[in-house]
Design a protein around this motif. Structure first.
Motif, PDB file in Angstrom:
ATOM      1  N   GLU A   1       0.169  -7.639   1.807  1.00 46.79           N
ATOM      2  CA  GLU A   1      -0.360  -7.130   0.544  1.00 46.79           C
ATOM      3  C   GLU A   1       0.300  -5.821   0.125  1.00 46.79           C
ATOM      4  O   GLU A   1       0.101  -5.348  -0.978  1.00 46.79           O
ATOM      5  CB  GLU A   1      -1.875  -6.924   0.643  1.00 46.79           C
ATOM      6  CG  GLU A   1      -2.336  -5.929   1.687  1.00 46.79           C
ATOM      7  CD  GLU A   1      -2.647  -6.586   3.016  1.00 46.79           C
ATOM      8  OE1 GLU A   1      -3.464  -6.035   3.775  1.00 46.79           O
ATOM      9  OE2 GLU A   1      -2.073  -7.651   3.296  1.00 46.79           O
ATOM     10  N   PHE A   2       1.096  -5.219   1.014  1.00 51.16           N
ATOM     11  CA  PHE A   2       1.788  -3.981   0.689  1.00 51.16           C
ATOM     12  C   PHE A   2       3.302  -4.170   0.744  1.00 51.16           C
ATOM     13  O   PHE A   2       4.030  -3.273   1.123  1.00 51.16           O
ATOM     14  CB  PHE A   2       1.377  -2.863   1.654  1.00 51.16           C
ATOM     15  CG  PHE A   2      -0.038  -2.421   1.507  1.00 51.16           C
ATOM     16  CD1 PHE A   2      -0.470  -1.849   0.326  1.00 51.16           C
ATOM     17  CD2 PHE A   2      -0.946  -2.584   2.534  1.00 51.16           C
ATOM     18  CE1 PHE A   2      -1.782  -1.434   0.186  1.00 51.16           C
ATOM     19  CE2 PHE A   2      -2.261  -2.165   2.393  1.00 51.16           C
ATOM     20  CZ  PHE A   2      -2.683  -1.600   1.228  1.00 51.16           C
TER      21      PHE A   2
ATOM     22  N   GLN B   1       9.020  -1.638 -11.896  1.00 51.07           N
ATOM     23  CA  GLN B   1       7.695  -1.579 -12.506  1.00 51.07           C
ATOM     24  C   GLN B   1       7.818  -1.680 -14.019  1.00 51.07           C
ATOM     25  O   GLN B   1       8.312  -0.763 -14.680  1.00 51.07           O
ATOM     26  CB  GLN B   1       7.008  -0.265 -12.115  1.00 51.07           C
ATOM     27  CG  GLN B   1       5.508  -0.295 -12.211  1.00 51.07           C
ATOM     28  CD  GLN B   1       4.876  -1.221 -11.178  1.00 51.07           C
ATOM     29  OE1 GLN B   1       5.382  -1.388 -10.075  1.00 51.07           O
ATOM     30  NE2 GLN B   1       3.772  -1.830 -11.548  1.00 51.07           N
TER      31      GLN B   1
ATOM     32  N   ASP C   1       0.136  -0.515 -13.018  1.00 48.11           N
ATOM     33  CA  ASP C   1      -0.641  -1.241 -12.016  1.00 48.11           C
ATOM     34  C   ASP C   1      -1.318  -0.200 -11.123  1.00 48.11           C
ATOM     35  O   ASP C   1      -0.668   0.400 -10.260  1.00 48.11           O
ATOM     36  CB  ASP C   1       0.266  -2.150 -11.191  1.00 48.11           C
ATOM     37  CG  ASP C   1      -0.486  -2.943 -10.136  1.00 48.11           C
ATOM     38  OD1 ASP C   1      -1.715  -2.730  -9.996  1.00 48.11           O
ATOM     39  OD2 ASP C   1       0.139  -3.768  -9.455  1.00 48.11           O
ATOM     40  N   PRO C   2      -2.625   0.042 -11.304  1.00 52.94           N
ATOM     41  CA  PRO C   2      -3.315   1.078 -10.527  1.00 52.94           C
ATOM     42  C   PRO C   2      -3.175   0.897  -9.020  1.00 52.94           C
ATOM     43  O   PRO C   2      -3.199   1.888  -8.277  1.00 52.94           O
ATOM     44  CB  PRO C   2      -4.777   0.928 -10.966  1.00 52.94           C
ATOM     45  CG  PRO C   2      -4.707   0.312 -12.332  1.00 52.94           C
ATOM     46  CD  PRO C   2      -3.516  -0.604 -12.290  1.00 52.94           C
ATOM     47  N   ASP C   3      -3.014  -0.339  -8.551  1.00 57.21           N
ATOM     48  CA  ASP C   3      -2.884  -0.574  -7.115  1.00 57.21           C
ATOM     49  C   ASP C   3      -1.651   0.102  -6.532  1.00 57.21           C
ATOM     50  O   ASP C   3      -1.619   0.438  -5.340  1.00 57.21           O
ATOM     51  CB  ASP C   3      -2.826  -2.074  -6.822  1.00 57.21           C
ATOM     52  CG  ASP C   3      -4.151  -2.776  -7.074  1.00 57.21           C
ATOM     53  OD1 ASP C   3      -5.186  -2.076  -7.119  1.00 57.21           O
ATOM     54  OD2 ASP C   3      -4.160  -4.009  -7.224  1.00 57.21           O
ATOM     55  N   LYS C   4      -0.632   0.294  -7.367  1.00 52.54           N
ATOM     56  CA  LYS C   4       0.602   0.889  -6.861  1.00 52.54           C
ATOM     57  C   LYS C   4       0.392   2.329  -6.407  1.00 52.54           C
ATOM     58  O   LYS C   4       1.111   2.824  -5.534  1.00 52.54           O
ATOM     59  CB  LYS C   4       1.692   0.848  -7.949  1.00 52.54           C
ATOM     60  CG  LYS C   4       2.132  -0.554  -8.329  1.00 52.54           C
ATOM     61  CD  LYS C   4       2.794  -1.278  -7.167  1.00 52.54           C
ATOM     62  CE  LYS C   4       3.334  -2.629  -7.618  1.00 52.54           C
ATOM     63  NZ  LYS C   4       4.028  -3.334  -6.514  1.00 52.54           N
ATOM     64  N   LYS C   5      -0.574   3.015  -7.008  1.00 52.04           N
ATOM     65  CA  LYS C   5      -0.828   4.399  -6.607  1.00 52.04           C
ATOM     66  C   LYS C   5      -1.397   4.482  -5.184  1.00 52.04           C
ATOM     67  O   LYS C   5      -1.453   5.555  -4.585  1.00 52.04           O
ATOM     68  CB  LYS C   5      -1.779   5.065  -7.609  1.00 52.04           C
ATOM     69  CG  LYS C   5      -1.178   5.212  -9.024  1.00 52.04           C
ATOM     70  CD  LYS C   5       0.117   6.005  -8.997  1.00 52.04           C
ATOM     71  CE  LYS C   5       0.737   6.157 -10.374  1.00 52.04           C
ATOM     72  NZ  LYS C   5       0.114   7.141 -11.230  1.00 52.04           N
ATOM     73  N   PHE C   6      -1.837   3.324  -4.673  1.00 56.60           N
ATOM     74  CA  PHE C   6      -2.309   3.266  -3.288  1.00 56.60           C
ATOM     75  C   PHE C   6      -1.248   2.668  -2.361  1.00 56.60           C
ATOM     76  O   PHE C   6      -1.155   3.048  -1.192  1.00 56.60           O
ATOM     77  CB  PHE C   6      -3.597   2.444  -3.207  1.00 56.60           C
ATOM     78  CG  PHE C   6      -4.749   3.059  -3.946  1.00 56.60           C
ATOM     79  CD1 PHE C   6      -5.549   4.024  -3.348  1.00 56.60           C
ATOM     80  CD2 PHE C   6      -5.017   2.711  -5.257  1.00 56.60           C
ATOM     81  CE1 PHE C   6      -6.595   4.611  -4.031  1.00 56.60           C
ATOM     82  CE2 PHE C   6      -6.066   3.287  -5.958  1.00 56.60           C
ATOM     83  CZ  PHE C   6      -6.859   4.245  -5.344  1.00 56.60           C
ATOM     84  N   SER C   7      -0.443   1.740  -2.872  1.00 55.89           N
ATOM     85  CA  SER C   7       0.555   1.095  -2.013  1.00 55.89           C
ATOM     86  C   SER C   7       1.811   1.944  -1.833  1.00 55.89           C
ATOM     87  O   SER C   7       2.414   1.937  -0.749  1.00 55.89           O
ATOM     88  CB  SER C   7       0.931  -0.285  -2.565  1.00 55.89           C
ATOM     89  OG  SER C   7       1.475  -0.197  -3.859  1.00 55.89           O
ATOM     90  N   TRP C   8       2.208   2.703  -2.864  1.00 53.15           N
ATOM     91  CA  TRP C   8       3.421   3.512  -2.699  1.00 53.15           C
ATOM     92  C   TRP C   8       3.306   4.535  -1.572  1.00 53.15           C
ATOM     93  O   TRP C   8       4.258   4.694  -0.791  1.00 53.15           O
ATOM     94  CB  TRP C   8       3.780   4.190  -4.025  1.00 53.15           C
ATOM     95  CG  TRP C   8       4.286   3.214  -5.059  1.00 53.15           C
ATOM     96  CD1 TRP C   8       4.780   1.966  -4.822  1.00 53.15           C
ATOM     97  CD2 TRP C   8       4.336   3.405  -6.473  1.00 53.15           C
ATOM     98  NE1 TRP C   8       5.132   1.353  -6.009  1.00 53.15           N
ATOM     99  CE2 TRP C   8       4.871   2.216  -7.042  1.00 53.15           C
ATOM    100  CE3 TRP C   8       3.986   4.440  -7.325  1.00 53.15           C
ATOM    101  CZ2 TRP C   8       5.062   2.051  -8.420  1.00 53.15           C
ATOM    102  CZ3 TRP C   8       4.177   4.285  -8.690  1.00 53.15           C
ATOM    103  CH2 TRP C   8       4.713   3.100  -9.231  1.00 53.15           C
TER     104      TRP C   8
END
Length: 297
Positions: free
Chosen positions: A52-53, A77, A81-88
């Protein structure tokens, strides 16, 4: 779901990984460590980070002795995508911990709004630390309108046309990029042309068509022959087939990297597929697949 534009920009760095440290040094003025080689290592990332990452691409810079000096995680990008702020931050910390070297995230974001969003500092907790992505967007990518300069940095010229093609100097920027495409093999040039074309709004498309038709009438062959041929047909009939071929090629490359073999019938099925949505689904299916049947379901 990956698009032609997304895959083409990822492949740009996969085919020419030296672009990433070059851009860090010339566009972001980063003091890139001395290195003797740049290699794509996304297969190693699969082992380091849960599915998922998973990032688009990871590059390793090594010095003359073979020691790792920097890792660059590349993400394309096109939308927020708000999820990217957690995956990066996951990419940076996990790769840095496992590889024991500095690690940065390089985001390719052609749109100005998405680029501004991606460039924001990511607070990892209570203001005590942050991750700052480096973003290749309109604010960083220069407007390249000189054909000679575009030929020297063809990939940067393509990024310039994508980022600035609809701006006040868009026609000159796009024209320079199209001239530069003549130095590439036709397969890569055609894909980059489609990426540039797909990003243009209708007024700029019409202006480009008119310019190329004018050059043809005047006998000035300043554009690669395949571009002139497509424009001459009026509505770029080859774009759809180019999109299909791009997706087929991406699917076959992913299958090869995953070690998944195809039968002759399965290869023929992929080549015969004329549905973009189906090819996109098969591309997504490669992730986690063990057999060709898992992919072509």
């Amino acid at each position: 779901m990956p698009t032609l534009e997304h895959n083409a920009l990822v492949e740009m760095f996969r085919d020419t990984p030296e672009l990433a440290p070059h851009f860090l040094a010339t566009l972001f003025h980063v003091d890139v460590p001395r290195h003797a080689s740049v290699a794509v290592v996304e297969s190693s990332l699969d082992q380091l980070i849960p599915v998922e990452f998973r990032a688009d691409l990871v590059l390793e810079l090594r010095d003359a002795s073979g020691a790792l000096v920097l890792a660059i995680v590349i993400e394309v990008q096109r939308d927020e995508d708000p999820d990217k702020k957690f995956s990066w931050p996951v990419y940076v910390t996990v790769v840095r911990a496992r590889k024991r070297c500095g690690t940065v995230v390089l985001v390719v974001a052609p749109g100005a709004d998405v680029a501004a969003w991606a460039a924001e500092n990511i607070d990892v907790g209570l203001g005590f630390g942050h991750i700052r992505p480096l973003v290749l967007g309109p604010a960083v990518v220069p407007e390249i309108s000189d054909p000679a300069a575009a030929e020297q940095e063809t990939e940067l010229a393509v990024l310039s046309a994508v980022a600035h093609g609809n701006g006040p100097n868009g026609l000159a920027v796009v024209q320079a990029a199209l001239v530069a495409l003549g130095r590439l093999d036709q397969e890569h040039a055609a894909v980059y042309f489609q990426v540039i074309w797909n990003g243009l709004r209708e007024p700029m498309r019409q202006a480009l068509e008119a310019l190329i038709m004018e050059r043809q009438i005047e006998g000035e062959a300043t554009f690669p022959p395949f571009v002139q041929k497509l424009i001459h047909r009026g509505k770029l009939e080859g774009i759809r087939e180019g999109e299909l071929n791009g997706r087929r090629d991406t699917l076959l490359r992913l299958l090869a990297r995953a070690g998944i073999a195809l039968t002759e019938n399965e290869s023929a099925r992929i080549q015969a597929c004329t549905e973009v949505a189906t090819l996109d689904r098969w591309i997504d299916n490669v992730l986690g697949a063990k057999t060709s049947a898992d992919v072509l379901s």
